[in-house]
Write a protein that holds these residues in place. Sequence first.
Motif, mmCIF file in Angstrom:
data_model
loop_
_atom_site.group_PDB
_atom_site.id
_atom_site.type_symbol
_atom_site.label_atom_id
_atom_site.label_comp_id
_atom_site.label_asym_id
_atom_site.label_seq_id
_atom_site.Cartn_x
_atom_site.Cartn_y
_atom_site.Cartn_z
ATOM 1 N N ARG A 124 1.133 2.844 3.656
ATOM 2 C CA ARG A 124 2.063 2.813 4.791
ATOM 3 C C ARG A 124 1.835 1.571 5.639
ATOM 4 O O ARG A 124 2.787 0.945 6.113
ATOM 5 C CB ARG A 124 1.921 4.061 5.644
ATOM 6 C CG ARG A 124 3.048 4.151 6.702
ATOM 7 C CD ARG A 124 2.943 5.351 7.579
ATOM 8 N NE ARG A 124 1.775 5.170 8.419
ATOM 9 C CZ ARG A 124 1.047 6.139 8.917
ATOM 10 N NH1 ARG A 124 1.357 7.394 8.674
ATOM 11 N NH2 ARG A 124 0.004 5.905 9.667
ATOM 12 N N LEU A 125 0.595 1.183 5.814
ATOM 13 C CA LEU A 125 0.305 -0.035 6.565
ATOM 14 C C LEU A 125 0.825 -1.270 5.823
ATOM 15 O O LEU A 125 1.270 -2.225 6.443
ATOM 16 C CB LEU A 125 -1.190 -0.170 6.825
ATOM 17 C CG LEU A 125 -1.745 0.800 7.866
ATOM 18 C CD1 LEU A 125 -3.270 0.760 7.869
ATOM 19 C CD2 LEU A 125 -1.193 0.495 9.242
ATOM 20 N N ALA A 126 0.775 -1.225 4.517
ATOM 21 C CA ALA A 126 1.257 -2.361 3.728
ATOM 22 C C ALA A 126 2.779 -2.449 3.734
ATOM 23 O O ALA A 126 3.342 -3.550 3.762
ATOM 24 C CB ALA A 126 0.748 -2.263 2.297
ATOM 25 N N THR A 127 3.444 -1.306 3.713
ATOM 26 C CA THR A 127 4.905 -1.311 3.590
ATOM 27 C C THR A 127 5.634 -1.089 4.901
ATOM 28 O O THR A 127 6.789 -1.485 5.042
ATOM 29 C CB THR A 127 5.357 -0.195 2.623
ATOM 30 O OG1 THR A 127 5.013 1.077 3.182
ATOM 31 C CG2 THR A 127 4.744 -0.362 1.246
ATOM 32 N N GLY A 128 4.999 -0.389 5.827
ATOM 33 C CA GLY A 128 5.673 -0.032 7.068
ATOM 34 C C GLY A 128 6.668 1.096 6.896
ATOM 35 O O GLY A 128 7.484 1.360 7.770
ATOM 36 N N ASN A 129 6.597 1.788 5.766
ATOM 37 C CA ASN A 129 7.576 2.820 5.467
ATOM 38 C C ASN A 129 6.870 4.004 4.800
ATOM 39 O O ASN A 129 6.261 3.848 3.739
ATOM 40 C CB ASN A 129 8.644 2.229 4.534
ATOM 41 C CG ASN A 129 9.739 3.200 4.202
ATOM 42 O OD1 ASN A 129 9.495 4.269 3.661
ATOM 43 N ND2 ASN A 129 10.961 2.803 4.496
ATOM 44 N N ALA A 130 6.977 5.175 5.399
ATOM 45 C CA ALA A 130 6.275 6.354 4.876
ATOM 46 C C ALA A 130 6.781 6.767 3.497
ATOM 47 O O ALA A 130 5.990 7.146 2.630
ATOM 48 C CB ALA A 130 6.410 7.513 5.852
ATOM 49 N N ASP A 131 8.097 6.698 3.277
ATOM 50 C CA ASP A 131 8.646 7.096 1.975
ATOM 51 C C ASP A 131 8.184 6.155 0.868
ATOM 52 O O ASP A 131 7.801 6.599 -0.222
ATOM 53 C CB ASP A 131 10.172 7.135 2.028
ATOM 54 C CG ASP A 131 10.692 8.235 2.939
ATOM 55 O OD1 ASP A 131 10.002 9.267 3.081
ATOM 56 O OD2 ASP A 131 11.785 8.063 3.517
ATOM 57 N N LEU A 172 4.530 6.873 0.100
ATOM 58 C CA LEU A 172 4.345 8.043 -0.763
ATOM 59 C C LEU A 172 4.628 7.710 -2.222
ATOM 60 O O LEU A 172 3.894 8.142 -3.118
ATOM 61 C CB LEU A 172 5.253 9.189 -0.303
ATOM 62 C CG LEU A 172 4.835 9.909 0.962
ATOM 63 C CD1 LEU A 172 5.926 10.888 1.407
ATOM 64 C CD2 LEU A 172 3.514 10.640 0.771
ATOM 65 N N ASP A 173 5.683 6.939 -2.458
ATOM 66 C CA ASP A 173 6.005 6.532 -3.830
ATOM 67 C C ASP A 173 4.881 5.689 -4.431
ATOM 68 O O ASP A 173 4.504 5.870 -5.593
ATOM 69 C CB ASP A 173 7.312 5.741 -3.861
ATOM 70 C CG ASP A 173 8.536 6.606 -3.621
ATOM 71 O OD1 ASP A 173 8.423 7.850 -3.729
ATOM 72 O OD2 ASP A 173 9.604 6.036 -3.306
ATOM 73 N N ILE A 174 4.352 4.767 -3.642
ATOM 74 C CA ILE A 174 3.276 3.893 -4.124
ATOM 75 C C ILE A 174 2.036 4.711 -4.469
ATOM 76 O O ILE A 174 1.419 4.510 -5.520
ATOM 77 C CB ILE A 174 2.963 2.803 -3.079
ATOM 78 C CG1 ILE A 174 4.091 1.760 -3.066
ATOM 79 C CG2 ILE A 174 1.612 2.140 -3.342
ATOM 80 C CD1 ILE A 174 4.007 0.767 -1.930
ATOM 81 N N VAL A 175 1.672 5.640 -3.596
ATOM 82 C CA VAL A 175 0.486 6.470 -3.850
ATOM 83 C C VAL A 175 0.705 7.329 -5.087
ATOM 84 O O VAL A 175 -0.171 7.430 -5.948
ATOM 85 C CB VAL A 175 0.140 7.337 -2.620
ATOM 86 C CG1 VAL A 175 -0.951 8.346 -2.947
ATOM 87 C CG2 VAL A 175 -0.284 6.451 -1.455
ATOM 88 N N THR A 213 -0.124 -1.943 -7.318
ATOM 89 C CA THR A 213 1.151 -1.255 -7.077
ATOM 90 C C THR A 213 1.772 -1.747 -5.774
ATOM 91 O O THR A 213 2.991 -1.955 -5.698
ATOM 92 C CB THR A 213 0.953 0.274 -7.057
ATOM 93 O OG1 THR A 213 0.301 0.673 -8.269
ATOM 94 C CG2 THR A 213 2.278 1.008 -6.947
ATOM 95 N N ILE A 214 0.952 -1.957 -4.751
ATOM 96 C CA ILE A 214 1.455 -2.511 -3.488
ATOM 97 C C ILE A 214 1.978 -3.932 -3.712
ATOM 98 O O ILE A 214 3.056 -4.295 -3.233
ATOM 99 C CB ILE A 214 0.348 -2.489 -2.405
ATOM 100 C CG1 ILE A 214 0.071 -1.041 -1.977
ATOM 101 C CG2 ILE A 214 0.739 -3.349 -1.205
ATOM 102 C CD1 ILE A 214 -1.157 -0.874 -1.086
ATOM 103 N N ARG A 215 1.246 -4.720 -4.467
ATOM 104 C CA ARG A 215 1.680 -6.094 -4.770
ATOM 105 C C ARG A 215 3.009 -6.085 -5.531
ATOM 106 O O ARG A 215 3.902 -6.883 -5.238
ATOM 107 C CB ARG A 215 0.597 -6.804 -5.580
ATOM 108 C CG ARG A 215 0.697 -8.298 -5.540
ATOM 109 C CD ARG A 215 -0.531 -8.998 -6.122
ATOM 110 N NE ARG A 215 -1.705 -8.772 -5.293
ATOM 111 C CZ ARG A 215 -2.811 -8.126 -5.703
ATOM 112 N NH1 ARG A 215 -2.889 -7.662 -6.928
ATOM 113 N NH2 ARG A 215 -3.830 -7.960 -4.894
#
Length: 180
Positions: A23-30, A33-36, A66-68
């Motif tokens: 969430r810190l990396a994307t700024g978006n909770a949804d 969740l997908d990344i995790v 995955t974040i990258r």
Amino acid sequence: MAENWQLDQFLASIQNRAFVTARLATGNADEALDIVQDSMLKLVKSYANYPQAEWPALFQRVLQNTIRDWYRRQKVRRILFWWQQQDAADDQAELIEPGENGTTPMDALINGEINAQVEVALRHLPERQRQAFLLRAWWEHSTEETAAIMGCSTGSVKTHYSRALKALQLQLDNLAVSAS
């Protein structure tokens, strides 16, 4: 059968920290969740048979990759769909539940504001600094483990971490001054 149980326990033990990291990396909770979920699935598919002691470092590497990948997809989307505006404010809104952990509503509000300020400050860090900070401070990895996860030298980790600490302190000090 015992391995599946151990892997389930491992994933359950890291899911909250992984979510906050994403969430810190994307700024978006949804998106987080997908990344995790994707990271956990990749770990299970590719590394379930690895020794349990290797799972934390493997998961971190999968999560960071995955974040990258998410950043790369976002860059392509911005190029292809530049005319579309995203309203991120709704994604950022979180409800404060008064009385959580015995706190008063005012305590919850203040803690929520502080957490939001820290999140904003973390999002303003360059990606590598944020990554080093989260791996060292949030995940409590050693410098050597962090270097292995990030694919860089221990010296680079120390530099990124030090710069992140200085930048966070400066940003949070500025917020405190402007709030006064």
